[in-house]
Design a protein around this motif. Structure first.
Motif, short mmCIF file in Angstrom:
data_model
loop_
_atom_site.label_atom_id
_atom_site.label_comp_id
_atom_site.label_asym_id
_atom_site.label_seq_id
_atom_site.Cartn_x
_atom_site.Cartn_y
_atom_site.Cartn_z
N TYR A 111 -24.34 -39.91 27.08
CA TYR A 111 -24.32 -41.17 26.35
C TYR A 111 -25.12 -40.99 25.07
O TYR A 111 -25.93 -40.07 24.94
CB TYR A 111 -24.90 -42.32 27.20
CG TYR A 111 -26.36 -42.20 27.55
CD1 TYR A 111 -27.35 -42.76 26.74
CD2 TYR A 111 -26.77 -41.55 28.72
CE1 TYR A 111 -28.69 -42.67 27.07
CE2 TYR A 111 -28.11 -41.45 29.06
CZ TYR A 111 -29.07 -42.01 28.23
OH TYR A 111 -30.39 -41.91 28.56
N ARG A 112 -24.88 -41.88 24.11
CA ARG A 112 -25.59 -41.83 22.84
C ARG A 112 -26.68 -42.89 22.84
O ARG A 112 -26.51 -43.98 23.38
CB ARG A 112 -24.65 -42.09 21.66
CG ARG A 112 -23.52 -41.11 21.53
CD ARG A 112 -22.64 -41.45 20.34
NE ARG A 112 -23.21 -40.97 19.09
CZ ARG A 112 -23.11 -41.61 17.93
NH1 ARG A 112 -22.52 -42.79 17.87
NH2 ARG A 112 -23.63 -41.07 16.83
N THR A 113 -27.81 -42.57 22.21
CA THR A 113 -28.88 -43.55 22.09
C THR A 113 -29.70 -43.23 20.84
O THR A 113 -29.42 -42.29 20.10
CB THR A 113 -29.76 -43.58 23.35
OG1 THR A 113 -30.60 -44.75 23.31
CG2 THR A 113 -30.64 -42.34 23.46
N ILE A 114 -30.72 -44.05 20.62
CA ILE A 114 -31.55 -43.92 19.42
C ILE A 114 -32.81 -43.14 19.76
O ILE A 114 -33.57 -43.52 20.65
CB ILE A 114 -31.91 -45.31 18.87
CG1 ILE A 114 -30.63 -46.02 18.40
CG2 ILE A 114 -32.92 -45.22 17.74
CD1 ILE A 114 -30.83 -47.46 18.00
N ALA A 115 -33.03 -42.06 19.03
CA ALA A 115 -34.23 -41.24 19.24
C ALA A 115 -35.34 -41.62 18.28
O ALA A 115 -36.52 -41.43 18.58
CB ALA A 115 -33.90 -39.76 19.07
N GLN A 116 -35.00 -42.14 17.12
CA GLN A 116 -36.00 -42.55 16.13
C GLN A 116 -35.51 -43.82 15.44
O GLN A 116 -34.35 -43.90 15.02
CB GLN A 116 -36.23 -41.45 15.10
CG GLN A 116 -37.33 -41.76 14.09
CD GLN A 116 -37.64 -40.57 13.21
OE1 GLN A 116 -37.73 -39.45 13.69
NE2 GLN A 116 -37.77 -40.80 11.93
N THR A 117 -36.39 -44.79 15.31
CA THR A 117 -36.05 -46.09 14.77
C THR A 117 -35.44 -46.00 13.37
O THR A 117 -35.91 -45.22 12.54
CB THR A 117 -37.29 -46.99 14.72
OG1 THR A 117 -37.80 -47.15 16.05
CG2 THR A 117 -36.97 -48.37 14.15
N GLY A 118 -34.40 -46.79 13.15
CA GLY A 118 -33.79 -46.90 11.83
C GLY A 118 -34.06 -48.27 11.24
O GLY A 118 -34.18 -49.27 11.96
N TYR A 119 -34.15 -48.33 9.91
CA TYR A 119 -34.45 -49.58 9.22
C TYR A 119 -33.36 -49.90 8.19
O TYR A 119 -32.78 -48.99 7.58
CB TYR A 119 -35.80 -49.49 8.50
CG TYR A 119 -36.95 -49.22 9.43
CD1 TYR A 119 -37.63 -50.25 10.05
CD2 TYR A 119 -37.35 -47.90 9.70
CE1 TYR A 119 -38.70 -50.00 10.92
CE2 TYR A 119 -38.40 -47.64 10.57
CZ TYR A 119 -39.07 -48.68 11.17
OH TYR A 119 -40.10 -48.43 12.04
N GLU B 183 -34.13 -53.61 12.29
CA GLU B 183 -34.63 -52.43 12.99
C GLU B 183 -33.67 -52.10 14.13
O GLU B 183 -33.27 -53.00 14.88
CB GLU B 183 -36.04 -52.66 13.57
CG GLU B 183 -37.13 -52.81 12.52
CD GLU B 183 -38.52 -52.84 13.14
OE1 GLU B 183 -38.76 -52.07 14.10
OE2 GLU B 183 -39.35 -53.63 12.66
N ALA B 184 -33.33 -50.83 14.25
CA ALA B 184 -32.53 -50.32 15.37
C ALA B 184 -33.43 -49.42 16.19
O ALA B 184 -33.93 -48.41 15.69
CB ALA B 184 -31.32 -49.55 14.85
N LEU B 185 -33.64 -49.79 17.46
CA LEU B 185 -34.67 -49.14 18.27
C LEU B 185 -34.14 -48.73 19.64
O LEU B 185 -33.19 -49.31 20.16
CB LEU B 185 -35.85 -50.09 18.50
CG LEU B 185 -36.44 -50.85 17.33
CD1 LEU B 185 -36.02 -52.29 17.38
CD2 LEU B 185 -37.94 -50.75 17.33
N PHE B 186 -34.83 -47.76 20.22
CA PHE B 186 -34.57 -47.37 21.60
C PHE B 186 -35.20 -48.38 22.55
O PHE B 186 -36.34 -48.83 22.34
CB PHE B 186 -35.16 -45.98 21.87
CG PHE B 186 -35.11 -45.57 23.32
CD1 PHE B 186 -33.94 -45.10 23.87
CD2 PHE B 186 -36.23 -45.66 24.13
CE1 PHE B 186 -33.86 -44.72 25.20
CE2 PHE B 186 -36.19 -45.29 25.46
CZ PHE B 186 -35.00 -44.81 26.00
N ALA B 187 -34.47 -48.77 23.58
CA ALA B 187 -35.00 -49.63 24.65
C ALA B 187 -34.15 -49.37 25.88
O ALA B 187 -32.95 -49.62 25.86
CB ALA B 187 -34.95 -51.10 24.26
#
Length: 212
Positions: free
Chosen positions: A7-15, A28-32
């Motif tokens: 699966y794909r997910t976020i490793a580092q926050t994007g702004y 903000e796009a964040l991992f949770a």
């Protein structure tokens, strides 16, 4: 039910940031990886931007993207949460939350303007995030005599496999993390090349990240 292989997910926050008619949209796009984690990130952003009017959000949780939720947070229905969720779906990411904070500029943007603004801010945040593909892998321990060390190391290098822990005691023990199909090839090839001199054991199974 078969377990998802990746699966794909976020490793580092994007702004992301978008401005229209003096309204500012900060995303903000964040991992949770749980509802609790997503709620904590939303609470943090609310506290950080306590003077903003809206904190709209969308989240997708679970391997297989099993849980979705979005919030307009006081904006007209369907103008904020859904566009953000559509962007998150489009990224293919799960275990992720996108929050878009709006500072009102004094001029109403209308339904179309709000959808455009929230979509643009969310899309920019996701585009700037570092995305990884989490693959279902086995952590395999190989045990062999010292005489096979060069052969094993050569095979790993030739196939782009990195060793984890290495132990040199009465025998040599290497760990390597790899997909199940690669593990099958490793077992077959090294068994043949060492005349059965390498034994294999799976220490654990889990998801490990491969950066895109």
């Amino acid at each position: 039910m078969a377990q998802e292989q990746e699966y794909r997910t976020i490793a580092q926050t994007g702004y992301g940031e978008y401005e229209e008619k003096k309204s500012r949209f900060l995303a903000e796009a964040l991992f949770a990886d749980s509802a609790e984690a997503a709620d904590a990130e939303l609470a943090r952003i609310r506290k950080q931007h306590y003077d903003a009017r809206h904190h709209c959000s969308a989240r997708i949780l679970g391997v297989g993207m099993r849980e979705e939720r979005s919030s307009d947070d006081g904006e007209p229905s369907g103008t904020a949460g859904k566009p953000i969720l559509d962007c998150l779906r489009g990224s293919g990411c799960t275990n992720a939350i996108v929050v878009v904070t709006r500072y009102f500029g004094g001029t109403l943007l209308g339904t179309g303007g709000l959808v455009r603004a929230y979509s643009k801010a969310a899309a920019d945040a996701l585009a700037n995030a570092r995305i990884v593909t989490m693959c279902l892998c086995h952590v395999v321990q190989m045990t062999f005599d010292y005489s096979h060390t060069d052969r094993v190391l050569y095979y790993l290098r030739q196939n782009g496999l990195e060793t984890g822990e290495q132990e040199y005691t009465d025998r040599v023990r290497f760990t390597v993390t790899l997909r199940p199909e690669t593990e099958a090839l490793l077992r077959r090839d090294l068994t043949a090349q060492t005349n059965g001199g390498v034994t294999f054991s799976v220490l654990r199974e889990g998801y490990f990240g491969l950066q895109e």
